[in-house]
Structure formats: structure tokens, C-alpha cells
Scaffold this active site. Structure first.
Site, PDB file in Angstrom:
ATOM      1  N   LYS A  79      32.849  31.438  37.606  1.00 31.28           N
ATOM      2  CA  LYS A  79      33.992  30.581  37.952  1.00 31.28           C
ATOM      3  C   LYS A  79      34.636  31.079  39.247  1.00 31.28           C
ATOM      4  CE  LYS A  79      38.401  30.428  37.107  1.00 31.28           C
ATOM      5  NZ  LYS A  79      38.808  29.883  38.407  1.00 31.28           N
ATOM      6  N   GLU A  82      39.836  28.144  42.127  1.00 31.32           N
ATOM      7  CA  GLU A  82      40.002  26.682  42.247  1.00 31.32           C
ATOM      8  C   GLU A  82      40.227  26.267  43.706  1.00 31.32           C
ATOM      9  OE1 GLU A  82      41.732  28.867  40.658  1.00 31.32           O
ATOM     10  OE2 GLU A  82      43.894  28.498  40.597  1.00 31.32           O
ATOM     11  N   GLU A 110      38.836  44.161  38.821  1.00 35.55           N
ATOM     12  CA  GLU A 110      39.028  44.574  40.224  1.00 35.55           C
ATOM     13  C   GLU A 110      40.318  43.913  40.683  1.00 35.55           C
ATOM     14  OE1 GLU A 110      37.174  46.545  42.118  1.00 35.55           O
ATOM     15  OE2 GLU A 110      35.658  46.896  40.584  1.00 35.55           O
ATOM     16  N   CYS A 168      41.848  42.890  49.349  1.00 35.81           N
ATOM     17  CA  CYS A 168      42.430  43.782  48.333  1.00 35.81           C
ATOM     18  C   CYS A 168      42.651  45.186  48.877  1.00 35.81           C
ATOM     19  CB  CYS A 168      41.544  43.823  47.100  1.00 35.81           C
ATOM     20  SG  CYS A 168      39.826  44.188  47.490  1.00 35.81           S
TER      21      CYS A 168
HETATM   22  P1  NAD Z   1      44.459  35.331  40.757  1.00 32.89           P
HETATM   23  O1  NAD Z   1      44.598  36.453  39.806  1.00 32.89           O
HETATM   24  O2  NAD Z   1      45.524  34.316  40.821  1.00 32.89           O
HETATM   25  O3  NAD Z   1      43.116  34.505  40.459  1.00 32.89           O
HETATM   26  C1  NAD Z   1      41.848  35.101  40.457  1.00 32.89           C
HETATM   27  C2  NAD Z   1      40.894  34.241  39.638  1.00 32.89           C
HETATM   28  O4  NAD Z   1      41.310  34.247  38.282  1.00 32.89           O
HETATM   29  C3  NAD Z   1      40.837  32.777  40.046  1.00 32.89           C
HETATM   30  O5  NAD Z   1      39.515  32.308  39.884  1.00 32.89           O
HETATM   31  C4  NAD Z   1      41.769  32.100  39.039  1.00 32.89           C
HETATM   32  O6  NAD Z   1      41.471  30.754  38.805  1.00 32.89           O
HETATM   33  C5  NAD Z   1      41.485  32.924  37.789  1.00 32.89           C
HETATM   34  N1  NAD Z   1      42.561  32.978  36.816  1.00 32.89           N
HETATM   35  C6  NAD Z   1      43.897  32.864  37.032  1.00 32.89           C
HETATM   36  N2  NAD Z   1      44.568  33.008  35.864  1.00 32.89           N
HETATM   37  C7  NAD Z   1      43.638  33.232  34.913  1.00 32.89           C
HETATM   38  C8  NAD Z   1      43.712  33.460  33.510  1.00 32.89           C
HETATM   39  N3  NAD Z   1      44.880  33.508  32.878  1.00 32.89           N
HETATM   40  N4  NAD Z   1      42.565  33.656  32.830  1.00 32.89           N
HETATM   41  C9  NAD Z   1      41.370  33.633  33.461  1.00 32.89           C
HETATM   42  N5  NAD Z   1      41.243  33.399  34.785  1.00 32.89           N
HETATM   43  C10 NAD Z   1      42.359  33.215  35.505  1.00 32.89           C
HETATM   44  O7  NAD Z   1      44.199  35.994  42.171  1.00 32.89           O
HETATM   45  P2  NAD Z   1      44.039  35.288  43.596  1.00 32.89           P
HETATM   46  O8  NAD Z   1      45.367  34.881  44.099  1.00 32.89           O
HETATM   47  O9  NAD Z   1      42.950  34.266  43.532  1.00 32.89           O
HETATM   48  O10 NAD Z   1      43.465  36.521  44.459  1.00 32.89           O
HETATM   49  C11 NAD Z   1      44.260  37.479  45.053  1.00 32.89           C
HETATM   50  C12 NAD Z   1      44.238  38.778  44.277  1.00 32.89           C
HETATM   51  O11 NAD Z   1      42.902  39.247  44.100  1.00 32.89           O
HETATM   52  C13 NAD Z   1      44.951  39.890  45.013  1.00 32.89           C
HETATM   53  O12 NAD Z   1      45.811  40.563  44.135  1.00 32.89           O
HETATM   54  C14 NAD Z   1      43.819  40.816  45.467  1.00 32.89           C
HETATM   55  O13 NAD Z   1      44.196  42.148  45.664  1.00 32.89           O
HETATM   56  C15 NAD Z   1      42.850  40.658  44.357  1.00 32.89           C
HETATM   57  N6  NAD Z   1      41.503  41.079  44.803  1.00 32.89           N
HETATM   58  C16 NAD Z   1      40.984  42.260  44.352  1.00 32.89           C
HETATM   59  C17 NAD Z   1      39.731  42.701  44.806  1.00 32.89           C
HETATM   60  C18 NAD Z   1      39.117  44.011  44.368  1.00 32.89           C
HETATM   61  O14 NAD Z   1      37.942  44.236  44.635  1.00 32.89           O
HETATM   62  N7  NAD Z   1      39.855  44.891  43.720  1.00 32.89           N
HETATM   63  C19 NAD Z   1      39.040  41.903  45.725  1.00 32.89           C
HETATM   64  C20 NAD Z   1      39.616  40.718  46.160  1.00 32.89           C
HETATM   65  C21 NAD Z   1      40.850  40.302  45.700  1.00 32.89           C
END
Ligand code: NAD
Length: 484
Positions: free
Chosen positions: A173, A176, A248, A282
Site C-alpha cells: 500500500k 494515498e 521505520e 526521514c
Molecule cells: P504517515 O504516517 O501519515 O503515513 C504513512 C503511510 O501510512 C501512508 O501510506 C498512510 O496512508 C498510512 N497510514 C496512515 N495511517 C494509518 C493507519 N492508522 N494504519 C495503517 N496505515 C496508515 O506518514 P507520511 O506523512 O506519509 O510520511 C512522513 C513520515 O514518514 C515522516 O515522519 C518521516 O520521517 C517518515 N519516514 C520515515 C522513514 C524511515 O526510513 N525511517 C522514511 C521515510 C519517511
């Protein structure tokens, strides 16, 4: 006209029965295509297809087939590097040269895990009592792979390649906001003679699709990359059934610049660390910690360099910073800039909207910041950096380690012994000395503290998709000799 089919379930294409979602190009704010997302039922169908493929095909036992399929996928993706890169830039706003890197790193990731499993040997040892022990790694089963929008294909590949290489079946997934390269990737899977149901693609947001995956009883492992708040929720939900989970999450990573560092080189690494991919990374070095004695000259050159940075259309070869992902995300970043000012920090440069269209922001630099300020403690995930000073190594370590996160850090110095000593004191999963940002597919990636649980990449990334089994073999069946 028939609605487009963007879901790939059990080897077939389906039109989503969930919401309709517009894909926005952040460079101009215009809709460039629409997708139909999955319903909760269709998400369940994808899990069932993955379960069927896991139980009923030879995917989990046939290593040769898996290696060939991953290498074929790598070849196909490599052939289409430019098309994928343009799609990634259109959907995310990242400069085209960065998208090309994402695609070539994705290709390397597929090849690395194909090669790793083909050379993996079982651990066998004769034990002191004369029995033989064999330790093998088996796939976990059905894996739900959930990723964010900042590196849509690459972060997917960090999960898809090891999960498939280990013999699991997957439901992928993407965010979005960024579904396009995931759909294109599923088209490649479709050309690879991979058994139906081994790779499934569902589109949609956290609810209902992400949640349906996390809560599904037939999902054996959730591998999630995203924000720490979402990660916490997912971790809690998986805990109740002991579902395997790796996370992550976010970061607030520092680069420490020691007084012997070449100022020009240090400034370039600082800018690269903070503003690569608009700071939507990140591991972005969103905190620069500069030795007091070189602070003045560092900041002067930093400003000079920053004023020359090229913010613009990410499809132009010369662009160095593109737009941020969405209007809402730009507002969130701007809100943090206001918070910084209201906390008493000095906005030295940037943080202004650029151009009439799209979601551009000039890179922002805060000085005169205190460690307790929200702009120092919280992940902004955009082109905003804070600059602090330190007097000695102890203070540098204290500031560097002084947040809830622990994803990465950098040290810039020609005194390698001192830099290594600092690295040993930093609580972070990746430390770059005189470098920054590059992930190496051969080496693990992941976070200390609230930056995550588990590791991706390297052999550790494969272990995240296996269960370990110990088989002890006694060559002869004799009585135990324990009872009279
Ligand atoms: P997000 O947590 O809002 O969403 C990430 C993913 O999770 C999306 O696909 C979203 O649809 C899904 N999601 C959201 N709520 C969910 C739920 N309750 N259950 C299951 N899936 C759910 O994050 P974002 O805004 O898309 O991305 C930014 C974040 O990602 C930042 O905090 C960044 O640091 C982190 N990130 C971490 C790494 C790493 O390797 N540690 C790499 C890239 C980004």
C-alpha cells in the site's frame, strides 16, 4: 467509459470500489490523473489472494524462481528508469536527478536481495552431545507493506525486494498521495510470470485500507514506514495478536561540525543534508551543530550558498529544490516557521512562498535557537533547518542526543579518531562521517528510540521477513536415559 483498473489483486487488475482520489502535481497544484481506491472488502481480497499464493504455490520454497523473478523485475525497471523518474517527479515534486537516483537504487535493491538469497547458507553445527543442529530461516507468510509519499517507489522496494526474496507474499500500500509509480511497478510484476497473488497492490489512505491491512487476522507481518504517531498506533494494534511488525519512523537528525572541518565542504554537506528532497527525508539533517569557534564563518557561507540555490520546476535539470508535497503540508511547515519565530528563534533566511503556482517554499534557516524549542525537538519534514553551537564534544553529544528521535547523525571533521569517538556516543541507527544521506543497500537502516523498531536493507533487512527455525537432529533413536 469503464473506470480505470489500478488495483492488482491475485494477478488481475480491478477498478477500486473505494473513494476516488485526485493525484496532484505539486509543481502546479493541478490534477494530473485520478485513481479509484480499494474498499475494505477489496483489501481483504488482496490479503486472501496473498494467503492463497503463500499456501498453494511453490513461491515460498522455490528460491531459483524467486531469484529469477527479482532479477527480471530489476531489468524491466532499469529499462524504464526515465519513465519511472518522470512519474515520480510529477507526483512528488522531487528534482528529476533525485528521482533517477530513487529508481536506480530500487533496481540495486532488487538485485541485492536476489543475490543475497541465492547465496544464503543454512547454519549447521555439531553440538557437544553429538546431535546436529541446523538453523534455517523461513518466510513469515503474508506481509502488509505500507509506505509514505517522500520516496514512494524506493521505500516500497526496501520492503518488497527482501519480503519477496525471503519467500513471503505481499500486499503493498503506497501513500494515498503518491500511487503512480506503485501502479507502474505492478505492471512490471504482471510481465514477470510471478504466481498470481504473490504481489498485490491496494490503493488508499490510512482508513479504511491501511487499517484493514494492519488489523487483518491473515496478515502475519506489518512493515510500516511513516510518521511516529501512526507507527505507535500500528505497533499497539499489532501487539494484541503478536503480529510481527517493523517500523521505520521519523527523525530529527543532527550534523556535528567540528572546528577543524573545511568550512566550504561542511556548508555543502549541511545544505545537502538539510534540503535534499526539500528536506522531506526521514534522515534530513534538520539540526546543524557547529563548533562555536567557526560558527560565524559557517553561517556567513551557508547564507551565501543558500541564496544561490535553485528552487524551481523539478523537471528542469538544473533545479535543486522542488515544491513540497501538498498545500496542506506547506501550511504545516509554515506553521512551524511561525512557531519558531514565536518561540524567539531568529529566522535568518527563507521560509517564503516562491512563485504563483505549486507548493514551493524557499529553504528556511533558524539561528538563536534553544534545545527546548519545538522547532528543535519536533520533526518538521520540510526545508527548515536550525543552527546551534557547542563548546566541546560533550556538549555536542548532549545536544545531538537530546530529542526523542534517533534515526541518523553526521560528523564532519578530518580528525577521524575524534569523529569515531563521537559516533560511538551518538544514539542513532546510521552515522555518516564526512558524508551524509547515502543509503547503502548492503548496510542496515533504521532507528534508535522513537525512530523505529527493526532494520531495513542489508542482511538485517532480509531477517525482518523471516522466522528462524532451529532443527536439532539425533542420528539414532535411543531411550532418553532420564527415568528409571
Ligand atoms: P504517515 O504516517 O501519515 O503515513 C504513512 C503511510 O501510512 C501512508 O501510506 C498512510 O496512508 C498510512 N497510514 C496512515 N495511517 C494509518 C493507519 N492508522 N494504519 C495503517 N496505515 C496508515 O506518514 P507520511 O506523512 O506519509 O510520511 C512522513 C513520515 O514518514 C515522516 O515522519 C518521516 O520521517 C517518515 N519516514 C520515515 C522513514 C524511515 O526510513 N525511517 C522514511 C521515510 C519517511
Amino acid at each position: 467509459m469503464n473506470p480505470p483498473k489500478h488495483l492488482y489483486i491475485g494477478g488481475k487488475w480491478y477498478s477500486g470500489e473505494g473513494s476516488e482520489r485526485q493525484m496532484i502535481n505539486p509543481t502546479n497544484g493541478c490534477v494530473f490523473t485520478e485513481v479509484r481506491e480499494a474498499s475494505k472488502n477489496q483489501t481483504g481480497d488482496a490479503v486472501r489472494a496473498a494467503r492463497y499464493a503463500y499456501n498453494e504455490t511453490t513461491w515460498r520454497t522455490d528460491i531459483k524462481k524467486r531469484v529469477n523473478s527479482l532479477n527480471k523485475l530489476a531489468d524491466l525497471l532499469e529499462e524504464q528508469t526515465e519513465q519511472f523518474a518522470i512519474a515520480e517527479t510529477t507526483n512528488t515534486g522531487k528534482p528529476i536527478r533525485e528521482s533517477r537516483l530513487d529508481i536506480s537504487d530500487s533496481v540495486s535493491c532488487l538485485r541485492y536481495y536476489a543475490n543475497l538469497v541465492s547465496n544464503r547458507k543454512a547454519w549447521i553445527k555439531k553440538m557437544p552431545d553429538g546431535t546436529k543442529s541446523r538453523v534455517i530461516e523461513e518466510p513469515i507468510g503474508v506481509c502488509a507493506l505500507i509506505v509514505p509519499w517522500n520516496f514512494p517507489l524506493l521505500l516500497g522496494m526496501w520492503k518488497i525486494a527482501p519480503a519477496l526474496a525471503a519467500g513471503n507474499t505481499v500486499v503493498f500500500k503506497p501513500s494515498e498521495l503518491t500511487a503512480i509509480t506503485a501502479i507502474k511497478f505492478a505492471e512490471l510484476v504482471d510481465q514477470c510470470d510471478i504466481p498470481p497473488g504473490v504481489f498485490n497492490l491496494v490503493l488508499g489512505g490510512g482508513t479504511p485500507v491501511g487499517q484493514a491491512l494492519v488489523k487483518h487476522p491473515d496478515v502475519d507481518k506489518v512493515s510500516f514506514t511513516g510518521g511516529s504517531d501512526t507507527g505507535r498506533k500500528i505497533n499497539e494494534q499489532c501487539a494484541s495478536s503478536f503480529k510481527r511488525v517493523s517500523l521505520e519512523l521519523g527523525g530529527k537528525s543532527p550534523i556535528i561540525v567540528l572546528e577543524d572541518a573545511d568550512i566550504k565542504a561542511a556548508v555543502e554537506w549541511g545544505i545537502f543534508g538539510s534540503f535534499f528532497n526539500q528536506g522531506e527525508v526521514c534522515v534530513a539533517s534538520s539540526r546543524l551543530l557547529i563548533h562555536k569557534s567557526i560558527y560565524q564563518s559557517f553561517v556567513e557561507y551557508f547564507l551565501e550558498k543558500l541564496q544561490r540555490i535553485n528552487v524551481g520546476n523539478p523537471l528542469d535539470e538544473g533545479t535543486e529544490i522542488g515544491p513540497v508535497i501538498s498545500a496542506g503540508h506547506r501550511e504545516k511547515i509554515e506553521n512551524y516557521i511561525e512557531i519558531g519565530k514565536s518561540e524567539g528563534a531568529r529566522l535568518l533566511y527563507g521560509g517564503q512562498r516562491v512563485g504563483e503556482k505549486g507548493y514551493f517554499l524557499s529553504p528556511a534557516v533558524f539561528t538563536e535557537v534553544k534545545q527546548s524549542m519545538r522547532i528543535v525537538q519536533e520533526e518538521i519534514f520540510g526545508p527548515v533547518v536550525t543552527i546551534q553551537t557547542f563548546r566541546d564534544d560533550n556538549e555536542a553529544i548532549e545536544l545531538a542526543n537530546g530529542t526523542l528521535y534517533g534515526l541518523a547523525a553526521g560528523v564532519l571533521s578530518n580528525d577521524f579518531e575524534r569523529a569515531e569517538r563521537l559516533a560511538s556516543c551518538l544514539k542513532a541507527g546510521t552515522i555518516w562521517i564526512n558524508s551524509y544521506h547515502t543509503p547503502y543497500v548492503e548496510a542496515p537502516w533504521g532507528g534508535f528510540k522513537q525512530s523505529g523498531i527493526g532494520r531495513e536493507l542489508g542482511p538485517q533487512g532480509l531477517s525482518g521477513y523471516t522466522e528462524v527455525k532451529h532443527i536439532n537432529l539425533n542420528n539414532e533413536l535411543k531411550p532418553v536415559g532420564w527415568y528409571k
